[in-house]
Design a protein around this motif. Structure first.
Motif, mmCIF file in Angstrom:
data_model
loop_
_atom_site.group_PDB
_atom_site.id
_atom_site.type_symbol
_atom_site.label_atom_id
_atom_site.label_comp_id
_atom_site.label_asym_id
_atom_site.label_seq_id
_atom_site.Cartn_x
_atom_site.Cartn_y
_atom_site.Cartn_z
ATOM 1 N N TYR A 40 17.340 -2.669 -7.682
ATOM 2 C CA TYR A 40 17.847 -4.165 -7.959
ATOM 3 C C TYR A 40 19.068 -4.163 -7.285
ATOM 4 C CZ TYR A 40 20.382 -7.743 -10.537
ATOM 5 O OH TYR A 40 21.200 -8.678 -10.808
ATOM 6 N N SER A 41 19.923 -3.281 -7.414
ATOM 7 C CA SER A 41 21.334 -3.405 -6.628
ATOM 8 C C SER A 41 21.434 -3.463 -5.107
ATOM 9 C CB SER A 41 22.191 -1.988 -7.177
ATOM 10 O OG SER A 41 23.232 -1.867 -6.280
ATOM 11 N N SER A 42 20.423 -2.816 -4.630
ATOM 12 C CA SER A 42 20.238 -2.950 -2.977
ATOM 13 C C SER A 42 19.692 -4.392 -2.674
ATOM 14 C CB SER A 42 19.304 -1.898 -2.523
ATOM 15 O OG SER A 42 19.470 -1.903 -1.147
ATOM 16 N N TRP A 43 18.791 -5.009 -3.733
ATOM 17 C CA TRP A 43 18.023 -5.989 -3.316
ATOM 18 C C TRP A 43 19.094 -7.193 -3.590
ATOM 19 C CZ3 TRP A 43 16.615 -9.993 -7.301
ATOM 20 C CH2 TRP A 43 15.872 -10.769 -6.504
ATOM 21 N N VAL A 44 20.140 -7.039 -4.386
ATOM 22 C CA VAL A 44 21.016 -7.909 -4.611
ATOM 23 C C VAL A 44 22.203 -8.038 -3.579
ATOM 24 C CG1 VAL A 44 23.137 -8.557 -6.187
ATOM 25 C CG2 VAL A 44 20.770 -8.357 -7.474
ATOM 26 N N ALA A 45 22.576 -6.881 -3.063
ATOM 27 C CA ALA A 45 23.204 -6.687 -2.110
ATOM 28 C C ALA A 45 22.684 -7.079 -0.936
ATOM 29 C CB ALA A 45 23.604 -5.238 -2.160
ATOM 30 N N HIS A 46 21.459 -7.016 -0.585
ATOM 31 C CA HIS A 46 20.911 -7.593 0.672
ATOM 32 C C HIS A 46 20.710 -9.273 0.449
ATOM 33 C CE1 HIS A 46 20.142 -3.344 1.532
ATOM 34 N NE2 HIS A 46 19.930 -4.011 3.005
ATOM 35 N N GLY A 47 20.317 -9.808 -0.917
ATOM 36 C CA GLY A 47 20.190 -11.109 -0.863
ATOM 37 C C GLY A 47 21.540 -11.953 -0.561
ATOM 38 N N THR A 48 22.518 -11.320 -1.541
ATOM 39 C CA THR A 48 23.781 -12.000 -1.273
ATOM 40 C C THR A 48 24.485 -11.918 0.095
ATOM 41 O OG1 THR A 48 25.113 -10.312 -2.122
ATOM 42 C CG2 THR A 48 24.470 -11.686 -3.762
ATOM 43 N N GLY A 49 24.212 -10.786 0.695
ATOM 44 C CA GLY A 49 24.963 -10.369 2.158
ATOM 45 C C GLY A 49 23.966 -11.373 3.113
ATOM 46 N N THR A 50 22.720 -11.732 2.987
ATOM 47 C CA THR A 50 22.141 -12.647 3.764
ATOM 48 C C THR A 50 22.769 -14.176 3.705
ATOM 49 O OG1 THR A 50 19.778 -11.511 3.414
ATOM 50 C CG2 THR A 50 19.986 -13.672 4.204
ATOM 51 N N VAL A 51 23.090 -14.466 2.490
ATOM 52 C CA VAL A 51 23.888 -15.674 2.248
ATOM 53 C C VAL A 51 25.187 -15.802 2.775
ATOM 54 C CG1 VAL A 51 24.859 -17.562 0.450
ATOM 55 C CG2 VAL A 51 22.544 -16.577 0.311
ATOM 56 N N TYR B 69 29.307 -8.145 -7.821
ATOM 57 C CA TYR B 69 28.082 -8.683 -6.854
ATOM 58 C C TYR B 69 28.783 -9.072 -5.424
ATOM 59 C CZ TYR B 69 25.855 -8.875 -11.240
ATOM 60 O OH TYR B 69 25.240 -8.432 -12.655
ATOM 61 N N LEU B 70 29.875 -8.723 -5.195
ATOM 62 C CA LEU B 70 30.761 -8.944 -3.580
ATOM 63 C C LEU B 70 30.254 -7.849 -2.736
ATOM 64 C CD1 LEU B 70 34.011 -10.200 -4.425
ATOM 65 C CD2 LEU B 70 32.032 -11.680 -3.757
ATOM 66 N N GLY B 71 29.658 -6.700 -3.331
ATOM 67 C CA GLY B 71 29.148 -5.503 -2.468
ATOM 68 C C GLY B 71 28.345 -6.015 -1.372
ATOM 69 N N GLY B 72 27.303 -6.802 -1.544
ATOM 70 C CA GLY B 72 26.668 -7.258 -0.336
ATOM 71 C C GLY B 72 27.401 -8.092 0.755
ATOM 72 N N THR B 73 28.261 -8.815 0.468
ATOM 73 C CA THR B 73 29.286 -9.451 1.112
ATOM 74 C C THR B 73 30.265 -8.472 2.150
ATOM 75 O OG1 THR B 73 29.428 -11.450 -0.280
ATOM 76 C CG2 THR B 73 30.939 -11.521 1.389
ATOM 77 N N LEU B 74 30.690 -7.437 1.208
ATOM 78 C CA LEU B 74 31.252 -6.485 2.100
ATOM 79 C C LEU B 74 30.409 -5.782 3.133
ATOM 80 C CD1 LEU B 74 33.254 -4.714 -0.855
ATOM 81 C CD2 LEU B 74 34.191 -6.698 0.633
ATOM 82 N N GLY B 75 29.147 -5.620 2.721
ATOM 83 C CA GLY B 75 28.225 -4.971 3.423
ATOM 84 C C GLY B 75 27.952 -5.589 4.805
ATOM 85 N N VAL B 76 28.072 -7.027 4.855
ATOM 86 C CA VAL B 76 27.773 -7.879 6.140
ATOM 87 C C VAL B 76 28.884 -7.500 6.942
ATOM 88 C CG1 VAL B 76 27.908 -10.338 6.975
ATOM 89 C CG2 VAL B 76 26.706 -9.730 4.842
ATOM 90 N N ILE B 77 30.085 -7.251 6.396
ATOM 91 C CA ILE B 77 31.372 -6.932 7.393
ATOM 92 C C ILE B 77 31.103 -5.652 7.984
ATOM 93 C CG2 ILE B 77 33.912 -7.042 7.469
ATOM 94 C CD1 ILE B 77 33.784 -8.754 5.229
ATOM 95 N N PHE B 78 30.856 -4.769 6.890
ATOM 96 C CA PHE B 78 30.559 -3.369 7.411
ATOM 97 C C PHE B 78 29.550 -2.913 8.388
ATOM 98 C CE2 PHE B 78 28.269 0.802 6.829
ATOM 99 C CZ PHE B 78 29.308 1.834 7.180
ATOM 100 N N VAL B 79 28.419 -3.738 8.351
ATOM 101 C CA VAL B 79 27.155 -3.566 9.359
ATOM 102 C C VAL B 79 27.790 -4.294 10.767
ATOM 103 C CG1 VAL B 79 24.833 -4.326 10.075
ATOM 104 C CG2 VAL B 79 25.477 -3.376 7.580
ATOM 105 N N ALA B 80 28.391 -5.318 10.424
ATOM 106 C CA ALA B 80 28.722 -5.945 11.814
ATOM 107 C C ALA B 80 29.871 -5.130 12.464
ATOM 108 C CB ALA B 80 29.477 -7.293 11.528
#
Lengths: 157, 141
Positions: A40-51, B69-80
């Protein structure tokens, strides 16, 4: 194509900051996993990351494809599949942290796997990137950073 | 145990492989575009996995503190940033410098959190990492 670029201080700073970002990211995603689960954590991170990525691209007036529609010319289809590898990594590490290896063993072996693949990737220019022959000094730097990391990882456990 | 060791090693290989693939995409697009594709493709794969295995929407799904829930946003910068760096300084330099930054910031985060019982090990480790990072900066052979 062989390059022998040394990292400049700017590269060093950027890579270092990116490692700091990774620490925060792992911390945040771990917190989400604690309240839900690893998948779930990775799924949420990829979803919010896409946005977030779409917003960043819009702000910087970039397109995910440089040309109109379709893949960028000369880009193999597999180049779009880096995310598959990242998704599988989550499945593997959430298995191994719950094995006798625990977090420290998972981290240590993961660093080992990264080092071996990265050296090979540079040596042979794998996946269409420039070839870069590792020099004795590169091995010395790898040895020092790897040893320091092991001391920190196992000193904590 | 042997299987766990192989899986953990393979996970590390996949981290580096993913970075290499994203860097290849960044060569013909941009680092940010490569990060976008990394996340959307990963999202699709994880959605399918979650639908097959279950557990995609666990109890307590939204109960973590908001900033988690900001982990994913940090990930975008990390991967880039990884995709940008690897084409310029190579895979091993990128991997080692990022690992160095991760280790040292982890130690700092522990210290800030008040956990300093492993201070000697942490200090020794940080010293070795800084020496290694300095070595990547020296000019000439």
């Amino acid at each position: 194509m062989t390059v022998s670029t040394r990292p400049s201080p700017l590269h060093l700073l950027l890579a270092f900051a990116s490692g700091g970002l990774l620490t925060l990211m792992v911390d945040f995603n771990g917190l989400v996993a604690l309240h839900g689960n690893a998948l779930y954590s990775s799924w949420v991170a990829h979803g919010t990351g896409t946005v977030a990525a779409i917003l960043f691209l819009a702000l910087m007036r970039q397109r995910p494809f440089p040309a109109k529609g379709g893949a960028a010319p000369g880009t193999p289809l597999w180049a779009y599949l880096g995310g598959v590898s990242g998704a599988v990594t989550v499945m593997l590490t959430s298995t191994t942290v719950n094995s006798p290896l625990a977090l420290s063993g998972t981290l240590a072996l993961g660093l080992g796997g990264q080092v071996v693949f990265s050296l090979a990737a540079d040596r042979w220019g794998l996946l269409g990137l420039p070839r870069r022959m590792p020099k004795p000094r590169d091995f010395a730097a790898v040895g020092l950073i790897f040893a320091g990391s092991m001391i920190i990882i196992f000193g904590r456990s | 145990m042997t299987i766990a060791v192989l899986l953990a090693l393979f996970a590390g290989v996949l981290v580096a492989l993913s970075r290499q693939i994203n860097a290849r995409l960044a060569l013909s697009t941009t680092a940010l575009a490569a990060s976008f594709w990394n996340h959307i493709v990963g999202f699709v794969v994880l959605t399918i996995l979650g639908l097959v295995l279950g557990g995609l929407w666990p109890e307590g799904a939204l109960s973590a503190p908001w900033y988690a829930y900001l982990g994913g946003t940090l990930g975008v910068i990390f991967v880039a940033s990884g995709s940008w760096l690897i084409a310029r300084i190579g895979a091993i330099n990128t991997a080692m410098l990022v690992i160095g930054g991760q280790m040292i910031s982890g130690v700092l985060l522990d210290l800030l959190g008040g956990a300093d019982d492993n201070f000697v090990y942490s200090a020794l480790g940080v010293a070795l990492i800084i020496a290694g990072m300095a070595l990547t900066q020296r000019r000439g052979e």
